[in-house]
Design a protein around this motif. Structure first.
Motif, PDB file in Angstrom:
ATOM      1  N   ILE A  49       0.878  -1.170   0.000  1.00 14.64           N
ATOM      2  CA  ILE A  49       0.000   0.000   0.000  1.00 14.64           C
ATOM      3  C   ILE A  49       0.913   1.216   0.000  1.00 14.64           C
ATOM      4  CG2 ILE A  49      -1.815   1.231   1.212  1.00 14.64           C
ATOM      5  CD1 ILE A  49      -2.614  -1.445   2.446  1.00 14.64           C
ATOM      6  N   SER A  50       1.101   1.785  -1.163  1.00 13.29           N
ATOM      7  CA  SER A  50       2.072   2.865  -1.289  1.00 13.29           C
ATOM      8  C   SER A  50       1.438   4.245  -1.265  1.00 13.29           C
ATOM      9  CB  SER A  50       2.873   2.705  -2.587  1.00 13.29           C
ATOM     10  OG  SER A  50       1.999   2.731  -3.686  1.00 13.29           O
ATOM     11  N   ARG A  51       0.120   4.349  -1.421  1.00 11.44           N
ATOM     12  CA  ARG A  51      -0.541   5.651  -1.398  1.00 11.44           C
ATOM     13  C   ARG A  51      -1.981   5.476  -0.972  1.00 11.44           C
ATOM     14  NH1 ARG A  51      -3.629   9.166  -4.017  1.00 11.44           N
ATOM     15  NH2 ARG A  51      -3.049  11.358  -4.008  1.00 11.44           N
ATOM     16  N   VAL A  52      -2.450   6.433  -0.170  1.00 12.39           N
ATOM     17  CA  VAL A  52      -3.837   6.457   0.280  1.00 12.39           C
ATOM     18  C   VAL A  52      -4.427   7.774  -0.188  1.00 12.39           C
ATOM     19  CG1 VAL A  52      -5.340   6.408   2.290  1.00 12.39           C
ATOM     20  CG2 VAL A  52      -3.251   5.080   2.303  1.00 12.39           C
ATOM     21  N   ASP A  53      -5.611   7.721  -0.789  1.00 13.31           N
ATOM     22  CA  ASP A  53      -6.250   8.930  -1.288  1.00 13.31           C
ATOM     23  C   ASP A  53      -6.813   9.732  -0.118  1.00 13.31           C
ATOM     24  OD1 ASP A  53      -7.292  10.796  -3.044  1.00 13.31           O
ATOM     25  OD2 ASP A  53      -9.180   9.707  -3.278  1.00 13.31           O
ATOM     26  N   PRO A  54      -6.304  10.953   0.133  1.00 13.88           N
ATOM     27  CA  PRO A  54      -6.780  11.744   1.284  1.00 13.88           C
ATOM     28  C   PRO A  54      -8.266  12.101   1.202  1.00 13.88           C
ATOM     29  CG  PRO A  54      -4.713  12.620   0.481  1.00 13.88           C
ATOM     30  CD  PRO A  54      -5.158  11.587  -0.507  1.00 13.88           C
ATOM     31  N   TRP A  55      -8.802  12.284  -0.003  1.00 12.03           N
ATOM     32  CA  TRP A  55     -10.211  12.629  -0.141  1.00 12.03           C
ATOM     33  C   TRP A  55     -11.107  11.474   0.322  1.00 12.03           C
ATOM     34  CZ3 TRP A  55     -13.365  16.456  -0.290  1.00 12.03           C
ATOM     35  CH2 TRP A  55     -14.640  16.319  -0.785  1.00 12.03           C
ATOM     36  N   SER A  56     -10.765  10.248  -0.064  1.00 13.23           N
ATOM     37  CA  SER A  56     -11.568   9.103   0.372  1.00 13.23           C
ATOM     38  C   SER A  56     -11.398   8.862   1.866  1.00 13.23           C
ATOM     39  CB  SER A  56     -11.202   7.853  -0.423  1.00 13.23           C
ATOM     40  OG  SER A  56      -9.875   7.478  -0.156  1.00 13.23           O
ATOM     41  N   VAL A  57     -10.203   9.111   2.401  1.00  9.10           N
ATOM     42  CA  VAL A  57      -9.999   8.985   3.843  1.00  9.10           C
ATOM     43  C   VAL A  57     -10.845  10.013   4.577  1.00  9.10           C
ATOM     44  CG1 VAL A  57      -8.305   9.285   5.685  1.00  9.10           C
ATOM     45  CG2 VAL A  57      -7.713   7.956   3.672  1.00  9.10           C
ATOM     46  N   MET A  58     -10.915  11.232   4.050  1.00  7.75           N
ATOM     47  CA  MET A  58     -11.707  12.267   4.700  1.00  7.75           C
ATOM     48  C   MET A  58     -13.197  11.908   4.698  1.00  7.75           C
ATOM     49  SD  MET A  58     -12.066  16.326   3.920  1.00  7.75           S
ATOM     50  CE  MET A  58     -13.285  16.147   2.658  1.00  7.75           C
ATOM     51  N   LYS A  59     -13.710  11.403   3.569  1.00  4.24           N
ATOM     52  CA  LYS A  59     -15.122  11.029   3.504  1.00  4.24           C
ATOM     53  C   LYS A  59     -15.437   9.892   4.473  1.00  4.24           C
ATOM     54  CE  LYS A  59     -15.182  10.384  -0.947  1.00  4.24           C
ATOM     55  NZ  LYS A  59     -15.602  10.092  -2.319  1.00  4.24           N
ATOM     56  N   LEU A  60     -14.579   8.883   4.496  1.00  5.58           N
ATOM     57  CA  LEU A  60     -14.797   7.752   5.389  1.00  5.58           C
ATOM     58  C   LEU A  60     -14.685   8.173   6.850  1.00  5.58           C
ATOM     59  CD1 LEU A  60     -15.256   4.679   5.594  1.00  5.58           C
ATOM     60  CD2 LEU A  60     -12.771   4.455   5.677  1.00  5.58           C
TER      61      LEU A  60
END
Length: 159
Positions: A49-60
């Motif tokens: 897991i080399s990158r996490v999308d901050p927008w999807s993390v914020m929504k979740l």
């Protein structure tokens, strides 16, 4: 009589397709891209897991923190009704009046149902903002650190 092939016939011949199999003599991969399993056991795939999308993390994080905020308010209501039905507030008020005298402030004015629910709602709203912001900042920090060290390695099995 023997004939030799001409160069014109050799020019029209197709070259053999390239194999993706290693040189060790293993069977080539099928055209679907799936790696055949050896034996009947589950497949194991290692991923990073080399990158996490901050927008999807914020929504979740927002949705989860709203659920946690609702649980805080409901838990405060349940605890207040439980303590009130057990006469804890009136017994504490009687104890305070006995120790401090009759001119002491009324405990029930401080822990009324409306004030308790208002305080729990305030805590729930602050919880929503803080957890959403901290999770989003955590996603940005994870992306920075994962760019340096490569991310988290995960092994997935097909069971």
């Amino acid at each position: 009589m023997t004939t030799t092939p001409t160069t014109a016939g050799a020019a029209t011949a197709r070259p053999a397709p390239r194999s993706t199999a290693p040189v060790t003599g293993a069977t080539p991969r099928p055209a679907t891209g799936r790696i055949p399993t050896v034996g009947g056991g589950p497949r194991r795939v290692r991923l990073a897991i080399s990158r996490v999308d901050p927008w999807s993390v914020m929504k979740l994080a927002f949705l989860l923190s709203v659920a946690i905020g609702i649980m805080i308010v409901v838990a405060a209501i349940v605890v207040w009704f439980t303590l009130d039905s057990l006469q804890v507030f009136s017994q504490l008020d009687g104890l305070i009046r006995q120790v401090a005298g009759q001119e002491s402030p009324d405990l029930l004015a401080f822990v009324s149902f409306e004030k308790t629910v208002s305080a729990a709602t305030l805590v729930g709203v602050i919880d929503v903002f803080l957890l959403t912001a901290l999770a989003t900042i955590g996603a940005f920090l994870y992306n920075i650190v994962a760019a340096l060290v490569g991310g988290v390695n995960v092994t997935m099995t097909d069971e």
